[in-house]
Design a protein around this motif. Structure first.
Motif, PDB file in Angstrom:
ATOM      1  N   GLN B 474      12.007   7.363 -64.411  1.00 33.72           N
ATOM      2  CA  GLN B 474      11.746   7.614 -63.006  1.00 33.72           C
ATOM      3  C   GLN B 474      11.466   9.083 -62.718  1.00 33.72           C
ATOM      4  O   GLN B 474      11.871   9.971 -63.447  1.00 33.72           O
ATOM      5  N   THR B 476      11.328  11.991 -59.466  1.00 34.97           N
ATOM      6  CA  THR B 476      11.744  12.271 -58.101  1.00 34.97           C
ATOM      7  C   THR B 476      10.770  13.265 -57.480  1.00 34.97           C
ATOM      8  O   THR B 476      10.533  14.332 -58.030  1.00 34.97           O
ATOM      9  N   SER B 478      10.226  15.658 -54.367  1.00 30.22           N
ATOM     10  CA  SER B 478      11.018  16.227 -53.289  1.00 30.22           C
ATOM     11  C   SER B 478      10.198  17.262 -52.557  1.00 30.22           C
ATOM     12  O   SER B 478       9.330  17.904 -53.137  1.00 30.22           O
ATOM     13  N   ASP B 484      13.950  12.797 -50.531  1.00 26.65           N
ATOM     14  CA  ASP B 484      13.334  12.602 -51.842  1.00 26.65           C
ATOM     15  C   ASP B 484      12.750  11.206 -51.956  1.00 26.65           C
ATOM     16  O   ASP B 484      13.258  10.258 -51.361  1.00 26.65           O
ATOM     17  N   THR B 485      11.692  11.100 -52.734  1.00 27.68           N
ATOM     18  CA  THR B 485      11.131   9.791 -53.025  1.00 27.68           C
ATOM     19  C   THR B 485      11.317   9.558 -54.515  1.00 27.68           C
ATOM     20  O   THR B 485      10.994  10.434 -55.314  1.00 27.68           O
ATOM     21  N   ILE B 486      11.836   8.400 -54.866  1.00 29.73           N
ATOM     22  CA  ILE B 486      12.013   8.108 -56.288  1.00 29.73           C
ATOM     23  C   ILE B 486      10.999   7.055 -56.708  1.00 29.73           C
ATOM     24  O   ILE B 486      10.879   6.010 -56.084  1.00 29.73           O
ATOM     25  N   SER B 511      13.235  12.325 -64.867  1.00 32.48           N
ATOM     26  CA  SER B 511      14.579  12.150 -65.416  1.00 32.48           C
ATOM     27  C   SER B 511      14.483  11.679 -66.866  1.00 32.48           C
ATOM     28  O   SER B 511      13.391  11.405 -67.381  1.00 32.48           O
TER      29      SER B 511
END
Lengths: 296, 874
Positions: B474, B476, B478, B484-486, B511
């Motif tokens: 994933q 993120t 920001s 935040d959008t994941i 990540s």
């Protein structure tokens, strides 16, 4: 639009030189009252050293300007500091010599320094004033564009004149041929017009002519102005009117071209005094120091 | 051979371009081997070509044209030779190859129809003959046949459909028909020695590249050039003269017929795409697009069994790709399971991933993972991955180090492999008595790119514009303003900068164990142009995210799907109005790319009162209580805007009430700045001047204040001294208005025109925005042509000068600055001219040298958004 060299960084270097001058005055006044102030006291030596350092640093601008690999501050900062510290040098040097002048190498160095500073001040005036005058004179058209326009209307003028009397034809082509832009240093500096024209002489055939000054194209214009009301051939008045218009345009273009050359020269000319004088100053400074220590 | 005897072959290759030649050469090699075993063996292959010569497209290139061998990373796999070089060299080497390999070549044989399938193909030729074959390889390219004039005599010697050498003609009257790039380039090249009339069916040159457009308009307006244009005109009839004399052409124009005498007519009307022929062979095409690419399996076989398609027709326009496919396809037909040439390259890209799968399996898996790519042609997807980077995000430094050292040894191994393959090739050539090919340096192998969990993929305000697709893990996103959008597997990001050319908004962080595909802008642009589904998918998300960014930074872009459907995106060319003063307005606009100028009529003169860039809105007052437009809005450069009407606007505001405050603040700010400029007519006219010069699309514009400039040219000197002796800026030639001089110097455009068609992909953009050209420039001059601002020039490398101090104290050498009289060394001449342009001193910590070395502070570089502050400062 942007900040000029005097106002650079909120006149930071102006304040630097004020502080320098205050410090130097303090040093001068601290000299013992038993002796008159002198370049030979320790204060005098310190003041002299400051002056020497300043002069060497100021003359390094020529090298700094061309050290293109340098990572240090921008050139505008150097120039701004050069101006303010250069002006304060008069104070530093005068305090160093303690107002003693005479007919000797020491005063020669002092006088040369003053000459360098004065030429620099002229340069400062030139840098602040002439670019603005150049912008005004340029009126959104560059020198090259103006030369192109001139070439273009000259062509039109010759084409028009080709349909006129041989007298006028000769006059116009000679006026164009003998148009002078530039010339020697003085002519350029004052933007003088050294144009001339071979004018037909009255009452004789077109083969006879005399050379007259054609400053500001005025001679030719005057001739045309006198001629236009007295034309006989059909269409001639119209052609001459057009020629008159073209000469008027030439007048303006040439004036602006000469003014641009003159202003450009004025912007740069001071440097050719400032730099040699600085060299002379460095030499006389060396002689001054050498004699002081040699006769000690 | 008697005409009525039907010939039969195992393999028939149709079309003798690079791909077809290579396929035929490979098939010929099999025949050579067979003949060695059995001297009576007759050719089992045939190469059929409609025109008299092989490689028709390359034959049609202008004399001496340099042919590229892109992509550089791909090796050539073909019995024929091919390396970058002059057209003549390449054609000669193929001529040799045809005779050496013994290709059974039949020229002048136009194929009209192919019927049947594997084992029983019937190939019908225009001359009435029929050839049968077990397998057919179709490599006819996409050029098709040139479109003809469609009048009597259009097939005579009077009309040419190509121009080999413009210098062949002197002092002739020539009519060029067409308005595309080929027509313009031919017409301009001919105009050097001839009188040319260009005939355009429309009233402007809409299809031409900007550079060609500028050149043709300049030529038309140049009174000293015998060059003119007939707009809205077409050819009505021809009277064909005997060879060598003057004929006439009758044009059908808006003002009636016009008869023009001329020596020859050159018609460049494009070509008829081969679609019709392709469909007549029973080949299925995915959509109605005239340039649609047939669906192929991994072995280039189309829906007709035994019918293989390679080269440009299969979607591979590059010569080397086509030649490699020619080799591979014959191997497939012969039942050999060869891996494509790019196989090891893909393996390297996947080498550090935690998989034990084969390249083809990984590709299939990835394609499945991403919904947007899942229906793409497998070969096109392979190509996409080939041109992209694979990024793998690891958890900690230890893992990173161990993978890095593993990567280093993989790279070394690859280089050793290439070296040993090269030495084997040299030995083979030596023993065969062939010339040794010059050795090109081995470029470092591209392996999996690593990053650590928590590292930035990009940062806010970076000028990168690649496109990212998440395969695993994933990411993120920001931003300073919103939540935040994941994003997870199958989703993508980075489309904002891709489409708008503006810097990144917000940060992207990966990540642990995330795998990404990073696709460069030009690959993505190509894909979007060819694939509607991908283009639509990206557009939709782009719209949603743009709306979210502006209206609901706290919300999720997914919620905006319905609203996004209600808004419209429109394109505006430079100078076109979006709305005019006093119009009644019903929309607000959000700028997607480009620059919009706001202007007002003052005393009959239009003055600029503002400029807005992508990501900003305008015209909002129409929906905020004042329906009358108080200013006009026009595109200062080619722009795209999103039109939002009342309904979606209200819907957006209701999603996020706090955005109302934001909108109000933004609006007040805009009104303040436009009111300020409107009250300063002089500054406003300066602004109009700057916008008219296209500075709106710049990101870093050099502006000289002529009130301070003393004309010392230290800016140019400093530029030359810091850039290999060649100044990239021209102060004197700059355009001037009032006290502003806009010198000829790169503005580092938002969407750089120069980057568009760079064959070796040598023009890059730093993440800080500077556009620069690297050493791989081949000097083709495309960037020079494409730059509308004339800031790129082609130049030889200049010899080194003696050091500065020896000039200062000894007068040695020409001194600082560009030496206009320098003569390039023979070595430099051999290397040839290369494009040079301003790089905004990207490597200099002190910033641009032109600014740093201005003694009076007259030269400054700035963003267009700063113009207003600078202009008001006076």
């Amino acid at each position: 639009m942007y900040v000029n060299i005097l106002n650079y960084a909120r006149r930071r270097y102006f304040w630097w030189s004020v502080i320098l001058l205050i410090a130097c005055s303090g040093l001068y006044l601290s000299q013992a009252e038993s002796l008159p102030p002198n370049g030979g006291s320790w204060q005098g030596y310190v003041l002299g050293s400051i002056g020497l350092f300043l002069i060497i640093w100021l003359s390094c601008l020529g090298i700094r300007k061309r050290s293109y690999a340098s990572k240090s501050a921008n050139l505008q900062a150097w120039v701004s500091a050069h101006i303010y510290l250069g002006i304060s040098l008069i104070g530093v040097a005068t305090l160093h010599c303690a107002f003693q002048f005479g007919l000797n190498v020491h005063t020669l160095a002092y006088m040369l320094m003053c000459a360098v500073i004065v030429s620099g001040l002229i340069g400062l005036y030139a840098y602040l004033r002439y670019p603005r005058l150049l912008v005004e004179n340029r009126a959104n058209q560059s020198f090259e564009q103006r030369l192109d326009s001139l070439a273009k209307i000259d062509k039109e003028g010759l084409a028009l004149a080709a349909n006129c009397d041989t007298e006028i034809q000769h006059m116009i082509s000679s006026a164009i041929d003998r148009t002078a832009i530039g010339g020697n240093l003085l002519t350029q500096f004052f933007g003088r017009d050294r144009s001339s024209v071979a004018m037909p002489t009255k009452g004789t055939t077109s083969k006879h002519s005399q050379m007259l000054s054609n400053e500001g194209q005025q001679t030719v214009i005057d001739f045309l102005v006198a001629k236009i009301p007295n034309t006989q051939k059909p269409g001639e008045a119209e052609r001459l009117q057009k020629l008159l218009y073209i000469l008027g345009r030439r007048q303006e273009l040439l004036r602006r071209l000469r003014r641009e050359l003159s202003l450009q020269l004025r912007t740069k000319l001071w440097l050719s005094v400032h730099i040699p004088l600085s060299m002379a100053l460095l030499v006389s400074l060396f002689v001054h120091i050498f004699t002081v220590f040699f006769y000690w | 051979m008697a005409e009525n005897v039907k010939e039969h072959f195992d393999i028939a290759v149709i079309g003798a371009g690079p791909a077809g030649l290579s396929a035929a050469a490979k098939a010929a090699e099999y025949d050579l081997d067979a003949r060695a075993a059995n001297p009576d063996h007759t050719p089992s292959h045939i190469l059929i070509e409609g025109s008299p010569l092989h490689a028709n497209t390359i034959q049609r290139y202008q004399k001496g044209k340099h042919v590229m061998d892109e992509p550089g990373y791909l090796d050539l796999r073909s019995p024929l030779e091919f390396a970058a070089g002059k057209r003549e060299q390449i054609l000669k080497s193929w001529d040799q190859g045809i005779s050496e390999t013994g290709i059974n070549f039949r020229a002048n044989c136009e194929v009209t129809k192919i019927t049947g399938s594997r084992g029983n193909f019937e190939i019908h030729c225009a001359d009435g003959n029929t050839i049968s074959a077990n397998n057919v390889v179709l490599s006819i390219g996409t050029q098709g046949n040139p479109r003809r004039l469609g009048v009597d005599g259009d097939n005579s010697h009077f009309v040419q459909y190509q121009l080999d050498d413009p210098d062949e003609y002197h002092d002739e009257d020539i009519i060029v028909v067409g308005a595309g790039d080929a027509a313009i380039e031919n017409a301009l090249a001919l105009a050097k020695n001839n009188r040319v009339v260009i005939v355009n069916r429309k009233n402007e040159f809409t299809r031409a590249k900007q550079g060609n457009l500028d050149n043709v308009l300049e030529a038309i307006n140049d009174r000293n050039m015998a060059f003119s244009c007939r707009y809205d005109a077409s050819v009505k009839s021809l009277s064909v003269p005997p060879p060598g004399s003057v004929g006439t052409v009758v044009l059908n124009t808006a003002r009636g017929d016009e008869t023009l005498p001329c020596h020859r007519v050159i018609a460049r009307l494009g070509s008829i795409p081969p679609r019709q022929f392709v469909e007549s062979c029973g080949i299925a095409l995915p959509n109605k697009d005239p340039e649609a690419i047939p669906e192929l399996d991994g072995q280039y076989q189309c829906n007709v069994p035994g019918l293989y398609i390679i080269g440009a027709l299969a979607g591979y326009p590059l010569i080397k790709q086509g030649m490699n496919q020619g080799y591979d396809v014959i191997e497939y037909i012969k039942g050999k399971a060869v891996k494509p040439v790019d196989h090891p390259l893909l393996a390297l890209k996947f080498s550090l991933l935690p998989y034990l799968a084969d390249v083809d399996d990984i590709l299939a898996l990835y394609q499945q993972r991403v919904p947007m790519f899942s229906r793409m042609n497998a070969l096109a997807f392979r190509e996409l991955i080939m041109e992209s980077d694979i990024r793998y995000c690891v958890s900690d430094a230890q893992q990173l180090n161990s993978l890095q050292s593993q990567g280093a040894s993989i790279s070394q191994e690859r280089i050793r492999d290439i070296e040993s393959a090269r030495s084997a090739d040299i030995q083979r050539r030596q023993s065969a008595g062939l010339a040794i090919k010059p050795v090109t340096p081995i470029s470092p192998p591209v392996i999996t790119k690593l990053l650590r969990s928590g590292d930035f993929i990009y940062r806010h305000n970076d000028y990168s514009n690649s496109f990212f697709t998440i395969i695993e893990g994933q990411v993120t996103l920001s931003s300073a303003e919103g939540s935040d959008t994941i994003l997870g597997p199958g989703q993508f990001f980075g489309e904002m900068s891709l489409l708008s050319g503006r810097p990144r908004i917000g940060n992207a962080v990966a990540s642990n164990d995330t795998i990404l595909i990073e696709t460069p802008r030009r690959t993505m642009a190509k894909l979007m142009a060819a694939n509607d589904e991908v283009a639509k998918g990206i557009e939709t998300v782009f719209l949603q995210r743009t709306l979210q960014q502006f209206f609901t930074p706290q919300g999720s872009y997914v919620d905006l799907r319905d609203i996004a459907k209600q808004v419209k995106t429109s394109h505006f060319n430079t100078g076109k109005y979006i709305y005019k003063e006093d119009d009644a307005g019903e929309h607000l606009y959000l700028i997607r790319s480009g620059t919009i100028a706001l202007s007002r009529l003052e005393n009959g003169k239009e003055i600029a009162i503002g400029q807005l860039h992508s990501g900003q809105i305008f015209g909002q007052m129409a929906l905020m209580g004042d329906p009358t437009r108080r200013e006009s809005a026009y595109a200062a450069v080619r722009s795209e805007v999103i039109e939002i009407s009342r309904q979606p606007f209200l819907a957006l505001l209701s999603k996020s009430p706090e955005s109302i405050t934001r909108l109000q603040t933004e609006t007040s700010k805009q009104l303040k700045s436009t009111a300020e400029l409107a009250a300063l007519p002089e500054q406003a006219s300066l602004m109009s001047f700057l916008l008219a010069q296209g500075t709106g699309e710049g990101t870093n514009v050099l502006l000289i204040d002529e009130n301070l400039c003393v004309g010392c040219d230290n800016c140019e000197t400093a530029c030359a001294e810091t850039h290999k002796g060649i100044s990239r800026l021209d102060r004197k030639a700059g355009v001037r208005f009032a006290n502003i001089n806009l010198p000829i110097a790169c503005r580092h455009c938002e969407q750089p025109h120069c980057m568009k068609e760079c064959p070796p992909n040598a023009i890059h953009r730093e993440s800080s925005g500077e556009v620069y050209i690297n050493d791989s420039c081949i000097g083709c001059g495309n960037c020079e042509t494409n730059c509308p601002y004339g800031v790129i020039k082609l130049s030889y490398q200049l010899p080194e000068k003696p050091p500065f101090l020896s000039w200062l104290f000894g007068g040695v050498g020409p001194g600082p600055g560009e030496d206009k009289n320098a003569t390039p060394s023979n070595m430099a001449k051999e290397i040839g001219k290369k494009a040079v342009k301003c790089d905004a001193c990207v490597d200099r910590p002190a910033g641009p040298a032109c600014v740093q070395y201005c003694p009076t502070g007259a030269a400054q570089r700035m963003e267009p958004a700063e113009f207003i502050n600078v202009l008001n400062l006076r």
